[in-house]
Design a protein around this motif. Structure first.
Motif, mmCIF file in Angstrom:
data_model
loop_
_atom_site.group_PDB
_atom_site.id
_atom_site.type_symbol
_atom_site.label_atom_id
_atom_site.label_comp_id
_atom_site.label_asym_id
_atom_site.label_seq_id
_atom_site.Cartn_x
_atom_site.Cartn_y
_atom_site.Cartn_z
ATOM 1 N N ARG A 34 68.868 -13.515 43.642
ATOM 2 C CA ARG A 34 69.703 -13.300 44.824
ATOM 3 C C ARG A 34 70.315 -11.908 44.679
ATOM 4 O O ARG A 34 71.005 -11.627 43.697
ATOM 5 N N VAL A 35 70.076 -11.017 45.653
ATOM 6 C CA VAL A 35 70.469 -9.617 45.560
ATOM 7 C C VAL A 35 71.768 -9.410 46.325
ATOM 8 O O VAL A 35 71.868 -9.757 47.508
ATOM 9 N N ARG A 36 72.746 -8.821 45.626
ATOM 10 C CA ARG A 36 74.052 -8.560 46.243
ATOM 11 C C ARG A 36 74.357 -7.067 46.127
ATOM 12 O O ARG A 36 74.399 -6.517 45.020
ATOM 13 N N PRO A 37 74.571 -6.365 47.238
ATOM 14 C CA PRO A 37 74.949 -4.945 47.153
ATOM 15 C C PRO A 37 76.306 -4.790 46.477
ATOM 16 O O PRO A 37 77.214 -5.601 46.666
ATOM 17 N N LEU A 38 76.441 -3.732 45.700
ATOM 18 C CA LEU A 38 77.696 -3.473 45.002
ATOM 19 C C LEU A 38 78.591 -2.563 45.841
ATOM 20 O O LEU A 38 78.090 -1.687 46.561
ATOM 21 N N PRO A 39 79.899 -2.732 45.748
ATOM 22 C CA PRO A 39 80.802 -1.822 46.457
ATOM 23 C C PRO A 39 80.916 -0.503 45.719
ATOM 24 O O PRO A 39 80.456 -0.352 44.580
ATOM 25 N N ALA A 40 81.537 0.446 46.370
ATOM 26 C CA ALA A 40 81.765 1.731 45.718
ATOM 27 C C ALA A 40 82.798 1.583 44.609
ATOM 28 O O ALA A 40 83.596 0.638 44.597
ATOM 29 N N VAL A 41 82.766 2.509 43.667
ATOM 30 C CA VAL A 41 83.704 2.465 42.544
ATOM 31 C C VAL A 41 85.127 2.623 43.080
ATOM 32 O O VAL A 41 85.427 3.546 43.835
ATOM 33 N N GLY A 42 85.982 1.698 42.719
ATOM 34 C CA GLY A 42 87.362 1.729 43.171
ATOM 35 C C GLY A 42 87.605 1.048 44.489
ATOM 36 O O GLY A 42 88.761 0.878 44.896
ATOM 37 N N GLU A 43 86.551 0.649 45.180
ATOM 38 C CA GLU A 43 86.720 -0.043 46.460
ATOM 39 C C GLU A 43 87.133 -1.486 46.220
ATOM 40 O O GLU A 43 86.548 -2.179 45.379
ATOM 41 N N VAL A 44 88.118 -1.948 46.961
ATOM 42 C CA VAL A 44 88.621 -3.307 46.823
ATOM 43 C C VAL A 44 87.896 -4.191 47.822
ATOM 44 O O VAL A 44 87.916 -3.927 49.024
ATOM 45 N N VAL A 45 87.226 -5.224 47.303
ATOM 46 C CA VAL A 45 86.510 -6.175 48.151
ATOM 47 C C VAL A 45 87.315 -7.458 48.204
ATOM 48 O O VAL A 45 87.583 -8.078 47.177
ATOM 49 N N LYS A 46 87.719 -7.846 49.393
ATOM 50 C CA LYS A 46 88.566 -9.020 49.550
ATOM 51 C C LYS A 46 87.776 -10.316 49.496
ATOM 52 O O LYS A 46 88.358 -11.374 49.370
#
Length: 548
Positions: free
Chosen positions: A147-159
């Motif tokens: 299952r492939v999940r894109p990663l957020p940018a470094v330091g980005e807060v994902v709620k």
């Protein structure tokens, strides 16, 4: 020399009193004797440099570095504060900073034997494998499901709780290939309707932030057979829900295969042969999958160390009916005290073997009969009404004959050494029903087109008879799954072919040789009408139409 020995003995005595007091689980203060506390701190200690220190400072030569003395004194003070007790008896412990999750992750492709490229991405979880640019985690192997999940940018807060939404609709797909070059193409299995135009692919550099691959060996709907420590089949298991990610704990690679071991936690519908009841149960274990060379998919070979209700089992993929066992005892029915164990009985079948005839086999109801050692049913696979059950050591089961002059639809309970399986039948092809709401409104009619699916008895009970006061009728509840031609009153004469499932209530009145269907309730249908009924909080029931 004597003074030095006295100092050592005094120090040892003071320390022993402190240690013994700290081990007591009481509400007393740590130091019962104030003199012991003063004595403990008054005695000099020798540091690693050979100097003696008290409270973190040097007391005698040879001299040591101030930093070493300060560290020693701080460590001594923290150790003392951990065990020092306040007046009310509670223990104070110094606040220790918890290990925080790193804010970024450095990937070096040269460690994987590739270009010496480096990437800084957001940190991944323990069950995830990072992929970014030319960096591909060695645990990402074609043939396994991810299952492939894109990663957020470094330091980005994902709620979101689990991060960004997964690709391909959140499904776990089998990785078919990994391309070559600076940008690697990841190609996954195609959907059923898009075999010639597969859209399930992407390049590793499409997203500078990178991707996280999550391995999945066991999916919802997978079925297994449960084995105990003696390698004897005990039941079946069907995965209903996955509880948490599947963490890879080990993997090995050879010239001919790749093996992965994954810790799994799930909710499964577990059915043991002894009980015959399927219940949702938490299950944990270690799944083992092997990808052979020149094979497109990895295969789960077993699930070991399985814990089900505190007992240890192992699982093998698939459900083979020859593993299904049923143990019956004639003494339970007040008959001859015989005991039989039947293997290969279907879940919907009722056992009959030797002198044993199950109490759920009742004259007046309809059954299909199958010898336990073969797949073909007797009487050309037809559903026949059971007329009578004889007495004696071997019971004669007489079914409705084709000819009254030459009745030949009968058999004995011991005719087949491996036993018989009787499947109860309630709804037959050609039966007609009226579709009625809970308030008595008639919506239309339904005619049974096909009734090939197995029908399983859920319960049987004796209920007071309304037509014969003081007597009891036998009522069975049988699960059915049939195909029907449905004609609704609001659609004039237009018919729709629908798959209908529900629970048929069959009753046999006392002093009667025939059973009949009272109603079919808990209706489910593969139509949007079911959503309409659920939205209006309306229950529908199928009531038989009696043809005069």
């Amino acid at each position: 020399m004597l003074s030095h020995i006295q100092q050592e003995e005094a120090k040892l005595d003071a320390m022993q009193r402190v240690w013994q007091t700290s081990r007591r689980a009481t509400t007393m203060s740590f130091f019962e004797d104030a003199d012991a506390e003063r004595e403990l701190f008054a005695l000099p200690r020798q540091n690693s440099c050979g100097g003696l220190i008290t409270r973190g400072q040097c007391a005698s030569p040879p001299p040591c570095t101030p930093a070493l003395c300060a560290d020693y004194g701080q460590e001594f003070n923290e150790t003392f504060q951990e065990v020092k007790t306040v007046q009310d008896g509670t223990t104070k412990r110094p606040h220790r900073k918890s290990t925080e999750k790193p804010s970024s992750l450095l990937l070096d492709a040269s460690e994987c034997g590739d270009f010496p490229a480096r990437y800084i991405i957001a940190p991944v979880e323990a069950h995830q494998f990072p992929v970014c640019g030319v960096y591909i985690d060695n645990r990402v192997i074609p043939g396994f499901k991810y299952r492939v999940r894109p990663l957020p940018a470094v330091g980005e807060v994902v709620k979101r709780k689990h991060g960004l939404p997964c690709m391909f609709g959140g499904r776990a797909l089998t990785l078919q290939s990994i391309g070559r070059g600076y940008a690697r193409r990841f190609t996954f299995e195609a959907d059923e309707n898009h075999l010639n135009d597969n859209d399930n692919y992407f390049w590793s550099d499409n997203r500078p932030e990178g991707y996280a691959f999550e391995l999945e060996l066991i999916s919802e709907g997978d079925k297994f057979t449960i084995f105990d420590a003696n390698r004897e089949a005990q039941g079946t298991l069907e995965v209903v829900k996955l509880e948490g990610p599947q963490v890879e704990i080990s993997g090995s690679m050879s010239a001919h295969s790749v093996e992965k071991r994954v810790r799994v936690k799930l909710i499964a519908k577990v059915e043991f042969f002894e009980t015959g009841v399927a219940k949702p149960t938490p299950v944990t274990g270690v799944a083992v999958a092997i990808k052979q060379a020149r094979t497109p998919h990895a295969v789960v070979t077993r699930v070991s160390n399985v814990m089900i209700k505190g007992h240890r089992y192992s699982l093998l993929p698939g459900v083979a009916k020859e593993h299904r066992r049923a143990t019956v005892r004639g003494a339970d029915l007040g008959d001859v005290p015989t005991k039989y164990t039947m293997a290969g009985l279907e879940a919907c079948e009722i056992p009959v073997v030797g002198t044993y005839v199950d109490a759920r086999v009742v004259p007046g109801f309809h059954y299909r009969v199958r010898p336990n050692d073969r797949s073909e049913r007797l009487f050309d696979g037809r559903t026949l009404k059971l007329l009578s059950i004889g007495m004696g050591y071997a019971k004669r089961l007489t079914f409705q004959p084709d000819s009254l002059l030459e009745p030949d639809n009968y058999l004995w309970s011991d005719s087949h050494p491996d036993g018989l399986g009787l499947e109860p039948r309630a709804v037959h092809t050609g039966m007609r029903f009226a579709i009625v709401t809970s308030d008595g409104q008639r919506l239309g009619d339904a005619s049974v087109f096909r009734a090939d699916m197995a029908q399983k008895e859920e319960s049987m009970e004796r209920v007071p008879s309304e037509s014969h006061p003081g007597h009891y009728a036998i009522e069975k509840r049988i699960y059915v799954d049939v195909m029907c031609h449905v004609r609704l009153a609001c659609m004039d004469s237009e018919e729709h072919l629908m798959n209908i499932c529900g629970v048929a209530v069959c009753r046999k009145e006392p002093k009667s040789n025939d059973s009949y269907v009272v109603r079919v309730e808990n209706i489910g249908m593969d139509s949007q009408l079911k959503l309409l009924f659920a939205y209006n909080h309306t229950d529908i029931t199928f009531v038989p139409i009696v043809v005069k």
